[in-house]
Design an enzyme around this catalytic site. Sequence first.
Site, PDB file in Angstrom:
ATOM      1  CB  ALA A 131     -63.358 -45.141 -28.920  1.00 44.68           C
ATOM      2  CE1 TYR A 172     -53.146 -35.123 -21.145  1.00 41.33           C
ATOM      3  CE2 TYR A 172     -52.283 -33.003 -21.870  1.00 41.33           C
ATOM      4  CZ  TYR A 172     -53.139 -34.075 -22.047  1.00 41.33           C
ATOM      5  OH  TYR A 172     -53.983 -34.104 -23.133  1.00 41.33           O
ATOM      6  CE  LYS A 178     -51.989 -36.686 -24.154  1.00 40.59           C
ATOM      7  NZ  LYS A 178     -52.753 -37.690 -24.928  1.00 40.59           N
TER       8      LYS A 178
END
Length: 251
Positions: free
Chosen positions: A18, A160, A164
Site C-alpha cells: 500500500a 504475471y 493473476k
Amino acid sequence: MNPSQAQLSGKTALVTGASRGIGKAIAIELARRGAAVAVNYRNDQAAADAVVGAIIAAGGSAFAVQGNVSDAAGVDKVFAETAEHLGAPAILVNNAGITRDGLLLRMTEEDWDDVMTTNLKSVFLCTKAALRAMMKARWGRIINVASIAGINPNPGQANYAAAKAGIIAFTKSAAREIASRSITVNAIAPGFVETDMTANLPEELRKEGMQRTPAGRFGLPEEIASLAAYLALPESAYITGQAIIVDGGLA
C-alpha cells in the site's frame, strides 16, 4: 466526517503493498470511508509513512506495517502488529505485486518464482491469516487485486498472467467456501492504470495501450479504489466470487 464517509467506521482494513499505486489509493479511500487502515509495505518505509501521514492529515486512522507478505513469517508479523495497533482486520485487500516480464525462452526460474510467490502465494497466506478472525466474527471482506492480464494476457508476461489468473480462480474457490459466514471474496481486474509500473513502460507500448483501450486513456488508481471501497461495504454483501474488470473497455 459526514455520514457518507463513515460507512466503514469501526472496521480495520489491511492493504498489502500500500505504499504506492493502486494499493496507496485503496488505503486512502478506505480510510476516507472511516476504516482504520494498516498500510503494509516491504521496503519503502518513507513512502508508506507518507501514505499514513496523508490519511491522518485528512482525519483518518492508519499506521505503517512492514512485512514480506509472500513469506509465512512475514504474514504472521503483519497480522500480529495490525491486531495490536488497530484490531484484527475485517477487510483485507491483497494488492502486493511485482512484474518480471520477459519472453518465455528468456524467462528465468527466478523470474517465475518471484512473481508467483509475491503475486499469488501472498494472497493465499494473507487470506488464510485473515479468515481466523473473520470466521469468528462471521463478517469479512476480502478483495484481491488481479489484472486483465489474468483474463486476456499479453505476450512476455507468462509468469504475471499465470499469477493473476490464479488469483481469479482462488477468489472463486474461496468465495464458495466461506459465503455462508457472511464473508465475501472478490477480485478486481484492472486494465492499464497510471502507476509507477505503467510509467516505466516504453512510450510506444503506452501509446499502443491507449489505442487499444476504447476509453482512450489509462485508468486512475482512484478509480480502482472506489470499486474496492464499495466491495468493502456492508451493502456489497450479495456480491462474492466475482472478478470485476475495470479497463476502459479494453477486454
